[in-house]
Design an enzyme around this catalytic site. Structure first.
Site, PDB file in Angstrom:
ATOM      1  N   HIS A  13       0.744  -1.262   0.015  1.00 41.04           N
ATOM      2  CA  HIS A  13      -0.092   0.087   0.313  1.00 41.04           C
ATOM      3  C   HIS A  13       0.865   1.089   0.062  1.00 41.04           C
ATOM      4  O   HIS A  13       1.894   1.247   0.670  1.00 41.04           O
ATOM      5  CB  HIS A  13      -0.984  -0.092   1.250  1.00 41.04           C
ATOM      6  CG  HIS A  13      -2.366  -0.690   0.920  1.00 41.04           C
ATOM      7  ND1 HIS A  13      -2.901  -1.537   1.996  1.00 41.04           N
ATOM      8  CD2 HIS A  13      -2.950  -1.247  -0.151  1.00 41.04           C
ATOM      9  CE1 HIS A  13      -4.041  -2.041   1.759  1.00 41.04           C
ATOM     10  NE2 HIS A  13      -3.813  -1.840   0.189  1.00 41.04           N
TER      11      HIS A  13
ATOM     12  N   ASP B 275       0.868   4.205   1.438  1.00 40.87           N
ATOM     13  CA  ASP B 275       1.298   4.864   2.516  1.00 40.87           C
ATOM     14  C   ASP B 275       2.626   4.144   3.406  1.00 40.87           C
ATOM     15  O   ASP B 275       3.283   4.650   4.372  1.00 40.87           O
ATOM     16  CB  ASP B 275       0.207   5.018   3.726  1.00 40.87           C
ATOM     17  CG  ASP B 275      -0.266   3.687   4.128  1.00 40.87           C
ATOM     18  OD1 ASP B 275      -0.562   2.885   3.015  1.00 40.87           O
ATOM     19  OD2 ASP B 275      -0.816   3.685   5.063  1.00 40.87           O
ATOM     20  N   HIS B 276       2.837   2.981   2.948  1.00 36.15           N
ATOM     21  CA  HIS B 276       4.160   2.107   3.280  1.00 36.15           C
ATOM     22  C   HIS B 276       5.452   2.022   2.283  1.00 36.15           C
ATOM     23  O   HIS B 276       6.415   1.750   2.615  1.00 36.15           O
ATOM     24  CB  HIS B 276       3.870   0.786   3.649  1.00 36.15           C
ATOM     25  CG  HIS B 276       2.719   0.889   4.549  1.00 36.15           C
ATOM     26  ND1 HIS B 276       3.153   0.479   6.039  1.00 36.15           N
ATOM     27  CD2 HIS B 276       1.403   1.148   4.815  1.00 36.15           C
ATOM     28  CE1 HIS B 276       2.028   0.543   6.668  1.00 36.15           C
ATOM     29  NE2 HIS B 276       1.026   1.082   6.202  1.00 36.15           N
TER      30      HIS B 276
ATOM     31  N   HIS C 105      -4.509  -8.495   6.537  1.00 35.39           N
ATOM     32  CA  HIS C 105      -4.839  -7.054   6.169  1.00 35.39           C
ATOM     33  C   HIS C 105      -5.584  -7.249   4.846  1.00 35.39           C
ATOM     34  O   HIS C 105      -6.029  -8.411   4.411  1.00 35.39           O
ATOM     35  CB  HIS C 105      -3.481  -6.264   5.951  1.00 35.39           C
ATOM     36  CG  HIS C 105      -3.701  -4.868   5.381  1.00 35.39           C
ATOM     37  ND1 HIS C 105      -4.618  -4.023   5.981  1.00 35.39           N
ATOM     38  CD2 HIS C 105      -3.144  -4.071   4.680  1.00 35.39           C
ATOM     39  CE1 HIS C 105      -4.684  -2.779   5.600  1.00 35.39           C
ATOM     40  NE2 HIS C 105      -3.589  -2.809   4.731  1.00 35.39           N
TER      41      HIS C 105
ATOM     42  N   HIS D 280       0.655   3.926  13.730  1.00 35.41           N
ATOM     43  CA  HIS D 280      -0.301   3.967  12.420  1.00 35.41           C
ATOM     44  C   HIS D 280      -1.701   4.333  12.778  1.00 35.41           C
ATOM     45  O   HIS D 280      -2.644   3.457  12.970  1.00 35.41           O
ATOM     46  CB  HIS D 280      -0.375   2.425  12.080  1.00 35.41           C
ATOM     47  CG  HIS D 280      -0.952   2.389  10.484  1.00 35.41           C
ATOM     48  ND1 HIS D 280      -2.297   2.286  10.232  1.00 35.41           N
ATOM     49  CD2 HIS D 280      -0.299   2.469   9.516  1.00 35.41           C
ATOM     50  CE1 HIS D 280      -2.487   1.985   8.822  1.00 35.41           C
ATOM     51  NE2 HIS D 280      -1.287   2.172   8.066  1.00 35.41           N
TER      52      HIS D 280
END
Length: 309
Positions: free
Chosen positions: A65, A67-68, A145, A274
């Protein structure tokens, strides 16, 4: 050994929290820094710290993803611009696809790196022990996830016992090569015939540290496995108390679920990160207070915060 958090927010940058990235500083142990995830703006965050990019020699990505991982091309390129410092190779560990993402981004942007990148890609089929050095072992397991996501368990191998030099001197052993023999476990006979047994002057091995760093995940037994008896557990806390349904729907955890994992795994400390951008400072403090009702040794971390292990 220290953890430093470069980004503790979820999904998108906020005024007080950047997106996911943290480093494990192993400078005293192996003179390296290991990075876990590299969200957008990580290279900018590093400028506010004492971290030297060339010391970052391993990067562990939990999942793909944005944002990582969106900070990876920028960080790798900026790392190459430090011409006044020695260029060192780097290793990237992550899900299948991380190599294509990095190489594609660098190729499209015409970026050339003066150092080598070694890629280690994983799927559900090749998890478990993913790295072993003379001082550390790293394990990875699948979390729960919305996409394939990994959690990491970093295990420091037990440290050798230390030599009691003062006791040796008191026993009549002059400082010199014989100290080395004792350190290597060899008994020594003195001139008067007395014997100094090495085991009497070397302390027992010291248990190594265990650090568990999880990616985005619902509450899952895999988290307990990875965190079993860890000194520190870094667990996401995207949502707060009472948000169980929305957390499950989006593949995340609440602060309370993180605390339940920490308690079940028997960890020493729980660090929450997070955090959704909708939670402000007062909200985060309440999330910490609520989680402490389940697991007392809990802390909601902030960007740039350092935690000694």
């Amino acid at each position: 050994m220290e953890l430093q958090f470069l980004g503790t927010g979820a999904g998108q940058p906020a005024k007080q929290r950047n997106v996911s990235s943290l480093v494990l500083k192993l400078l005293d142990e192996i003179n390296e820094v290991w990075m876990f995830d590299c969200g957008e703006g990580t290279q900018r965050q590093i400028l506010e710290t004492t971290i030297k990019p060339r010391k970052i020699q391993k990067i562990f990505i939990t999942h793909l993803h944005g944002d990582h991982i969106f900070g990876l091309p920028g960080f790798l390129s900026s790392r190459a611009f430090q011409a006044s410092e020695e260029q060192t190779d780097i290793e990237i560990y992550g899900p299948v696809g991380i190599k294509n993402f990095v190489q594609g981004s660098l190729a499209v942007s015409g970026s050339r790196l003066p150092y080598k990148i070694s890629y280690h890609e994983f799927s559900e089929k090749n998890l478990g022990k993913i790295l072993e050095t003379d001082k550390f072992i790293v394990y990875a397991e699948k979390l729960a996830h919305t996409v394939f996501c990994m959690g990491y368990r970093v295990v420091q191998k037990d440290l050798e016992g230390t030599l009691d030099a003062e006791a040796l001197k008191a026993a009549g052993l002059p400082f010199g090569p014989l100290f080395g023999k004792i350190k290597n476990g060899q008994d020594v006979t003195l001139e008067d015939g007395s014997v100094l047994f090495a085991k009497d002057f070397i302390s027992a091995p010291k248990k190594g540290k265990v650090i568990t760093i999880l990616g985005d995940t619902r509450k899952t037994d895999a988290s307990i496995t990875l965190a079993k008896d860890a000194d520190v557990l870094v667990h996401e806390s995207t949502y707060g108390k009472g948000d169980d349904r929305i957390a499950k729907n989006h593949g995340h955890s609440t602060n309370m679920q993180a605390a339940e994992i920490a308690k079940a795994a028997g960890v020493k400390r729980l660090l929450l990160n997070h955090v959704s951008a909708r939670f402000l400072g007062r909200d985060c403090r309440q999330m910490e207070i609520d989680a402490a009702q389940v697991f007392g040794a809990v802390k909601m971390v902030k960007d740039f915060e350092e935690v000694t292990i």
